[in-house]
Design a protein around this motif. Structure first.
Motif, short mmCIF file in Angstrom:
data_model
loop_
_atom_site.label_atom_id
_atom_site.label_comp_id
_atom_site.label_asym_id
_atom_site.label_seq_id
_atom_site.Cartn_x
_atom_site.Cartn_y
_atom_site.Cartn_z
N PRO A 572 -64.36 54.59 33.64
CA PRO A 572 -63.79 55.59 32.73
C PRO A 572 -62.47 55.16 32.11
O PRO A 572 -61.95 55.85 31.23
N LEU A 573 -61.91 54.04 32.56
CA LEU A 573 -60.64 53.57 32.01
C LEU A 573 -60.91 52.71 30.77
O LEU A 573 -61.77 51.83 30.79
N ALA A 574 -60.18 52.98 29.71
CA ALA A 574 -60.40 52.30 28.43
C ALA A 574 -59.37 51.20 28.19
O ALA A 574 -58.24 51.29 28.67
N PRO A 575 -59.74 50.17 27.44
CA PRO A 575 -58.77 49.12 27.09
C PRO A 575 -57.92 49.53 25.90
O PRO A 575 -58.26 50.43 25.15
N CYS A 576 -56.81 48.84 25.72
CA CYS A 576 -56.00 49.03 24.51
C CYS A 576 -56.79 48.49 23.32
O CYS A 576 -57.44 47.43 23.41
N ALA A 577 -56.77 49.21 22.21
CA ALA A 577 -57.58 48.83 21.05
C ALA A 577 -57.06 47.59 20.33
O ALA A 577 -57.77 47.02 19.50
N ASN A 578 -55.85 47.17 20.62
CA ASN A 578 -55.32 45.96 20.01
C ASN A 578 -56.04 44.74 20.57
O ASN A 578 -56.00 44.50 21.79
N PRO A 579 -56.74 43.96 19.73
CA PRO A 579 -57.52 42.82 20.24
C PRO A 579 -56.70 41.80 21.01
O PRO A 579 -57.23 41.11 21.89
N SER A 580 -55.41 41.68 20.69
CA SER A 580 -54.58 40.69 21.37
C SER A 580 -53.93 41.21 22.65
O SER A 580 -53.17 40.49 23.30
N CYS A 581 -54.23 42.47 23.02
CA CYS A 581 -53.66 43.06 24.23
C CYS A 581 -54.74 43.22 25.30
O CYS A 581 -55.86 43.66 25.00
N ASN A 582 -54.43 42.91 26.53
CA ASN A 582 -55.39 42.99 27.63
C ASN A 582 -55.12 44.16 28.58
O ASN A 582 -55.69 44.22 29.67
N ASN A 583 -54.27 45.08 28.18
CA ASN A 583 -53.94 46.21 29.04
C ASN A 583 -55.09 47.20 29.14
O ASN A 583 -55.81 47.44 28.17
N PHE A 584 -55.25 47.78 30.34
CA PHE A 584 -56.22 48.84 30.59
C PHE A 584 -55.47 50.08 31.08
O PHE A 584 -54.37 49.99 31.63
N GLU A 585 -56.08 51.21 30.85
CA GLU A 585 -55.49 52.45 31.36
C GLU A 585 -55.43 52.42 32.89
O GLU A 585 -56.33 51.89 33.55
N GLU A 586 -54.37 52.98 33.44
CA GLU A 586 -54.27 53.17 34.89
C GLU A 586 -54.78 54.54 35.29
O GLU A 586 -55.21 54.75 36.43
N LYS A 587 -54.70 55.50 34.34
CA LYS A 587 -55.26 56.83 34.54
C LYS A 587 -56.16 57.14 33.36
O LYS A 587 -55.91 56.69 32.24
N VAL A 588 -57.20 57.93 33.61
CA VAL A 588 -58.16 58.27 32.56
C VAL A 588 -57.45 58.99 31.41
O VAL A 588 -56.69 59.94 31.64
N LYS A 589 -57.68 58.49 30.19
CA LYS A 589 -57.12 59.06 28.97
C LYS A 589 -55.59 59.05 28.96
O LYS A 589 -54.95 59.94 28.39
N SER A 590 -54.99 58.03 29.55
CA SER A 590 -53.53 57.95 29.57
C SER A 590 -52.98 57.27 28.32
O SER A 590 -51.82 57.45 27.98
N PHE A 591 -53.83 56.49 27.60
CA PHE A 591 -53.38 55.86 26.36
C PHE A 591 -53.45 56.89 25.23
O PHE A 591 -54.49 57.55 25.06
N PRO A 592 -52.40 57.05 24.45
CA PRO A 592 -52.44 58.00 23.32
C PRO A 592 -53.36 57.52 22.21
O PRO A 592 -53.44 56.32 21.93
N GLN A 593 -54.05 58.47 21.57
CA GLN A 593 -54.96 58.14 20.48
C GLN A 593 -54.20 57.84 19.20
O GLN A 593 -53.06 58.29 19.02
N CYS A 594 -54.84 57.09 18.32
CA CYS A 594 -54.30 56.85 16.99
C CYS A 594 -54.22 58.19 16.26
O CYS A 594 -55.21 58.92 16.18
N SER A 595 -53.06 58.52 15.73
CA SER A 595 -52.86 59.82 15.10
C SER A 595 -53.60 59.95 13.78
O SER A 595 -53.80 61.06 13.29
#
Length: 663
Positions: A572-595
């Motif tokens: 359920p954890l999503a990756p950062c949408a930036n192709p050059s970034c390898n970060n994953f969420e630590e909590k479900v839906k913790s990354f803010p959406q594109c406004s």
């Protein structure tokens, strides 16, 4: 445009000193209309350099520079030269390279700036040389090249153009800026002329003989054969002060109006002994340029039958019997050799027309020498015409605003090499997209589904491919989807998924087996930005339970079972949408959406800015990315209804923007 185009000062065609006036016909004949037309319609005369009211001799036109075409075309050469000069701004060699690219692409403002910069660098380097050392022949040659480039730029910038006309208070310059940023539709933006009202911007440029303005409009996306007669926003018949002004001829293109002027000029000069001097040079240049760009020459000139509503040029055209003639026929009557030769070359065959057609950037180079290179581009620069009246459509202008609308970059510097390419119908102005993909039956079916998909939130391609098939039940549809997954459909689906997806590493057989064991079946996607948190957690649990059931049913145990579960477990954890970034969420839906799109998420604002700077956004392109393949398959960028909606919206947008231009 809601504001009448500026009228030129009347310059009567009086005979030169020593000439007799005996050849002039008596008053009351068509020559009066011709004389008024010559004095009133040609505010801009191109082909001669402006002297700004001084008595100094005009600048001499430099010799044409012919350089070998770079392997990747001049469009890419310009980008590479800019990067090289930006990296080393003290290099005369880099400055010359960039100057040659700007000169070939006809970027006169930029050429002037770079040439001056190169000469400054060269002068500084020469001053640093000791007195005992002599300046090398190479340095002298470099300075001469830069001086020649500067002379060429100053010559072309000295030619009159309404873009920089102070009398119009920067109206046309503001109009071009709005079009560059997508705030103005040039095809539906209307301008009044001394003879015709409701001309669009390109028609106005052609009849005024301003080739620089015309090429700028086309480079920003103006359709060269646009013919629709729409009433301009905020305009009325009473606003036209010229009693002899009529609505533009029905179905007339910019080329039609330009060639009509040339034909009237030639016939009238023969019949009445009048001469327009250099007044037709700009109109001739506009006509030749439009033909070289691929404009249609089979358009017929049709004028109003009401004499009370006819302008001077229309009265003259009827008097000279050029009404109901095609562009090609009027070109013959004009006896303009350059125009006739251009039409003959472009009309030899469709293949020859496509090969010789100018790129839409304003360089006056064929596509293959400019922004298109077979070694660089997988997509063609032309395709079969979407409009029945159009033989073929060319790619949208490479220097026009990119259609992704994610950046303010020009098309060539943004999404030019993406899997989705944009073409424009020159008759309707409609922009439509194509996507490069294999033409096997599976991909052809997928393309037809992509044509109907409104957003990336639909379940998957394979679900849609069997949706709506009469009385097919949910279980039957699931069986069809699983069969497709096992028959190459899983590879197709994952190849078109987001670059951040890890499903490409999964096994298609396992994936199909899990789908078969879901109670309320769905297609799992590990890039699940659009799913709400409750739905995401629900699907994650159901998928992982079905995965355990699959392993039990096929008898997987021990190390093999652990490997299958580890590889195919839903996360359920999503990756950062930036192709050059390898970060994953630590909590479900913790990354803010594109406004803006609400369909992707980033770990930080820095990643969001970095991704947008690269010119693409996953939410708009993730469902369209495909593997490179040799053939093309078409899909519509917008439906007919969407096209009508676009035109109505563009009119409303024009109205608000034009008010700011005319106030």
């Amino acid at each position: 445009m809601g504001k009448k185009g500026k009228k030129s000062k009347k310059t009567g065609a009086a005979p030169k000193d020593g000439e007799s006036n005996s050849r002039r016909p008596p008053a009351g004949t068509a020559s009066e209309e011709f004389n008024h037309y010559l004095g009133g319609s040609n505010k801009t005369i191109l082909g001669t350099a402006a002297t700004n009211g001084s008595e100094s001799a005009p600048l001499v036109k430099p010799k044409k520079l012919i350089l070998p075409t770079p392997e990747m075309g001049w469009g890419q050469e310009l980008v590479d030269a800019e990067r090289a000069f930006k990296h080393d701004k003290t290099s005369v060699k880099c400055a010359i390279r960039l100057a040659h690219a700007h000169r070939t692409m006809r970027h006169w403002e930029e050429l002037k700036h770079v040439s001056k910069a190169g000469l400054s660098i060269s002068s500084a380097a020469a001053a640093a040389v000791s007195v005992s050392d002599s300046v090398s022949d190479i340095d002298t040659q470099q300075r001469e090249q830069l001086k020649e480039c500067l002379m060429d730029a100053e010559y072309h910038l000295s030619i009159q153009t309404i873009i920089n006309d102070d009398e119009d208070k920067g109206m046309f310059k503001t109009m071009l800026q709005n079009a560059k940023h997508g705030k103005l539709d040039l095809d539906t933006c209307l301008i009044d002329h001394d003879n015709f009202s409701d001309l669009n911007a390109l028609q106005y440029a052609a009849i005024m003989g301003d080739v620089r303005f015309l090429e700028t409009l086309i480079s920003l996306g103006a359709a060269i054969d646009y013919t629709e007669n729409n009433k301009g926003p905020g305009k009325s018949a009473k606003s036209n002060s010229n009693s002899k002004q009529e609505t533009k001829p029905v179905g007339a293109t910019a080329l039609t109006l330009a060639v009509m002027s040339l034909a009237c000029d030639r016939i009238a000069s023969k019949r009445f002994g009048l001469s327009s001097g250099g007044a037709m040079d700009g109109i001739r240049a506009c006509a030749v340029t439009l033909v070289r760009l691929g404009a249609k020459v089979d358009v017929t000139l049709r004028l109003s039958n009401s004499k009370n509503q006819m302008s001077e040029i229309s009265v003259l055209a009827k008097e000279l019997k050029i009404v109901n003639k095609t562009v090609k026929e009027m070109a013959v009557l004009s006896e303009e050799k350059e125009l006739i030769d251009a039409i003959e070359e472009m009309e030899t065959s469709d293949e020859e027309r496509i090969k010789l057609a100018y790129c839409r950037c304003g360089s006056r180079l064929p596509w293959s020498q400019c922004h298109y290179s077979e070694k660089r581009n997988d997509h063609p620069y032309h395709t079969e015409g979407k409009c029945k009246k159009q033989r073929s459509d060319f790619r949208f202008s490479p220097v026009g605003p990119c259609q992704c609308q994610n950046t303010k970059k020009e098309y060539f510097r943004c999404c030019w090499d993406d899997t989705r390419v944009y073409f424009m119908c020159d008759t309707t102005g409609e922009i439509h997209g194509y996507m490069k993909m294999p033409t096997n039956p599976m991909m052809t079916a997928a393309a037809s589904i992509l044509q109907k998909r409104d957003n990336a939130g639909a379940n998957t391609l394979l679900e849609d491919m069997v949706a709506g098939q009469g009385s097919v039940s949910g279980d039957q549809r699931r069986a069809q989807v699983c069969e497709m997954l096992r028959d190459g459909g899983f590879q197709m689906m994952t190849s078109m998924d987001s670059p951040k997806s890890k499903l490409r590493e999964w096994d298609g057989e396992v994936y199909a087996g899990v789908v078969e064991r879901l109670d309320d079946w769905f297609m799992w996607k590990d890039v699940h930005y659009i799913l709400a948190k409750p739905e995401l957690l629900k699907r994650t649990k159901e998928w992982n339970d079905a995965l355990e059931q699959y392993c039990d049913d096929v008898g997987l145990t021990g190390q093999v079972r652990r490997q299958v579960i580890e590889q195919h477990t839903a996360n359920p954890l999503a990756p950062c949408a930036n192709p050059s970034c390898n970060n994953f969420e630590e909590k479900v839906k913790s990354f803010p959406q594109c406004s803006r799109c609400k369909s992707v998420a980033y770990c930080s604002s820095q990643c969001q800015k970095e991704h947008w700077k690269c010119g693409t956004c996953l939410s708009h392109l993730s469902s369209l990315r495909v593997l490179q393949a040799p053939d093309n398959c078409q899909f519509d960028h917008q439906s007919n209804d969407d096209g009508e909606q676009k035109r109505s919206l563009s009119k409303a947008k024009n109205e608000s923007n034009l008010e700011s231009l005319t106030n």
